[in-house]
Design a protein around this motif. Structure first.
Motif, PDB file in Angstrom:
ATOM      1  N   GLN A 246     -22.891  26.323  37.638  1.00 19.49           N
ATOM      2  CA  GLN A 246     -22.481  26.802  38.961  1.00 19.49           C
ATOM      3  C   GLN A 246     -22.297  25.651  39.929  1.00 19.49           C
TER       4      GLN A 246
ATOM      5  N   THR B 139     -27.320  27.560  33.619  1.00 19.43           N
ATOM      6  CA  THR B 139     -26.439  28.375  34.451  1.00 19.43           C
ATOM      7  C   THR B 139     -26.290  27.756  35.836  1.00 19.43           C
TER       8      THR B 139
ATOM      9  N   SER C 239      -9.137  32.030  46.705  1.00 16.37           N
ATOM     10  CA  SER C 239     -10.008  33.167  47.011  1.00 16.37           C
ATOM     11  C   SER C 239     -10.347  33.949  45.748  1.00 16.37           C
TER      12      SER C 239
ATOM     13  N   ALA D 190     -10.532  32.703  42.752  1.00 17.94           N
ATOM     14  CA  ALA D 190     -11.482  31.879  41.985  1.00 17.94           C
ATOM     15  C   ALA D 190     -12.890  31.997  42.577  1.00 17.94           C
ATOM     16  N   ILE D 191     -12.972  32.008  43.913  1.00 19.03           N
ATOM     17  CA  ILE D 191     -14.277  32.162  44.580  1.00 19.03           C
ATOM     18  C   ILE D 191     -14.881  33.518  44.215  1.00 19.03           C
ATOM     19  N   SER D 192     -14.045  34.541  44.221  1.00 18.79           N
ATOM     20  CA  SER D 192     -14.506  35.885  43.890  1.00 18.79           C
ATOM     21  C   SER D 192     -15.062  35.946  42.461  1.00 18.79           C
ATOM     22  N   ARG D 193     -14.346  35.319  41.516  1.00 16.96           N
ATOM     23  CA  ARG D 193     -14.841  35.296  40.128  1.00 16.96           C
ATOM     24  C   ARG D 193     -16.174  34.565  40.047  1.00 16.96           C
ATOM     25  N   LEU D 194     -16.297  33.513  40.821  1.00 14.24           N
ATOM     26  CA  LEU D 194     -17.505  32.696  40.807  1.00 14.24           C
ATOM     27  C   LEU D 194     -18.693  33.484  41.376  1.00 14.24           C
ATOM     28  N   VAL D 195     -18.465  34.180  42.490  1.00  7.15           N
ATOM     29  CA  VAL D 195     -19.534  34.962  43.117  1.00  7.15           C
ATOM     30  C   VAL D 195     -19.971  36.083  42.181  1.00  7.15           C
ATOM     31  N   LYS D 196     -19.032  36.656  41.459  1.00  6.26           N
ATOM     32  CA  LYS D 196     -19.360  37.792  40.589  1.00  6.26           C
ATOM     33  C   LYS D 196     -19.853  37.365  39.215  1.00  6.26           C
ATOM     34  N   SER D 197     -19.773  36.057  38.881  1.00  7.79           N
ATOM     35  CA  SER D 197     -20.210  35.628  37.544  1.00  7.79           C
ATOM     36  C   SER D 197     -21.655  35.125  37.618  1.00  7.79           C
TER      37      SER D 197
ATOM     38  N   ALA E  20     -19.063  24.088  39.273  1.00  8.55           N
ATOM     39  CA  ALA E  20     -18.000  24.939  39.810  1.00  8.55           C
ATOM     40  C   ALA E  20     -17.864  24.760  41.316  1.00  8.55           C
TER      41      ALA E  20
END
Lengths: 93, 93, 93, 93
Positions: free
Chosen positions: C50, C46, C84, C86-93, C53
């Motif tokens: 990340q 994981t 933004s 994409a960043i949000s999806r990344l922070v929440k995944s 990403a």
């Protein structure tokens, strides 16, 4: 003037609400509330903080980073590197 | 009596410190501090909250879940399912 | 040409290594390895994903977003909003 | 016999699908796909890995940790500490 300046009042309202959530957590611990219920509230406060961070970041990209990128050169590179480091800290926190 | 009861004072101290961090964030916004510096402090507060959550969870496993597991049966299953749901919320927040 | 194009070989090497980690996870499950040891390897895979990403995102900001920002206008706004998200999806995944 | 043993086939199916996702990511990089589309797939693979981890963890709590807790004593404490450390790594990854 930063990216978040036009939304200062909104951010302050959200941060005051998060402060209230953290005080609520203290009351839950003082009143011996059930661990799982406290954890649910900690998750809610964490998500609220993350949401503030994502908002600030978008404002920052749309304003400071965009201005620097329009100038180009080393200033632009430094701003983008700085924003990337902040994103990295956010993803890992 | 819950798993966190013997450490109540420690948790209260940590939560008061986090409340102070969130108030500090409000001052930073009011005083027009640089976005990236605010983001760094948001990440610090988020990590502190997560650390409180991980502590509460370990206390909960060591106390409430362990007791339920010792009893066995449906009570144990329900407690473990409840703890797993809390872990899931924590990982996703 | 995208931001990641000059580093394509590096990303491919990292993604092949992650593929190897995921195959290693399958072997661990097949060979009845201890749950916690499997979890440790899942965390490692994981983190590696990340890290890929975050690299892609930095390249994207430095290239596609910077170019769009230099043009300005609606194109710039759309790119920043997209990044933004994409960043949000990344922070929440 | 571990907590995940009865669901081995299910975990293997999920891990093979994740392996396929990671190979798909390599193809996207090779074929010069748009950065944001690659990032969306990285987020999907990360979430799938996290979901496997949460499943393994719940099985582990319900089986290994519950058995150790029923025995009590130092064995129980060690298992709970070990599980808490794995949860911590998961939350931070």
């Amino acid at each position: 003037m930063y990216g978040y300046t036009p939304s200062k009042d909104d951010y302050l309202t959200r941060l005051r609400r998060i402060e209230g959530q953290v005080r609520g957590l203290q009351r839950m611990v003082e009143d011996d509330k059930y661990c799982i219920d406290i954890l649910t509230q900690v998750s809610a406060a964490t998500r609220a903080l993350q949401s503030v961070a994502l908002g600030l970041l978008e404002d920052h990209l749309a304003h400071c980073v965009a201005h620097a990128a329009a100038e180009g050169g080393e200033v632009a590179e430094a701003k983008i590197r700085e924003a990337s480091d902040a994103i990295s800290r956010l993803v890992k926190s």
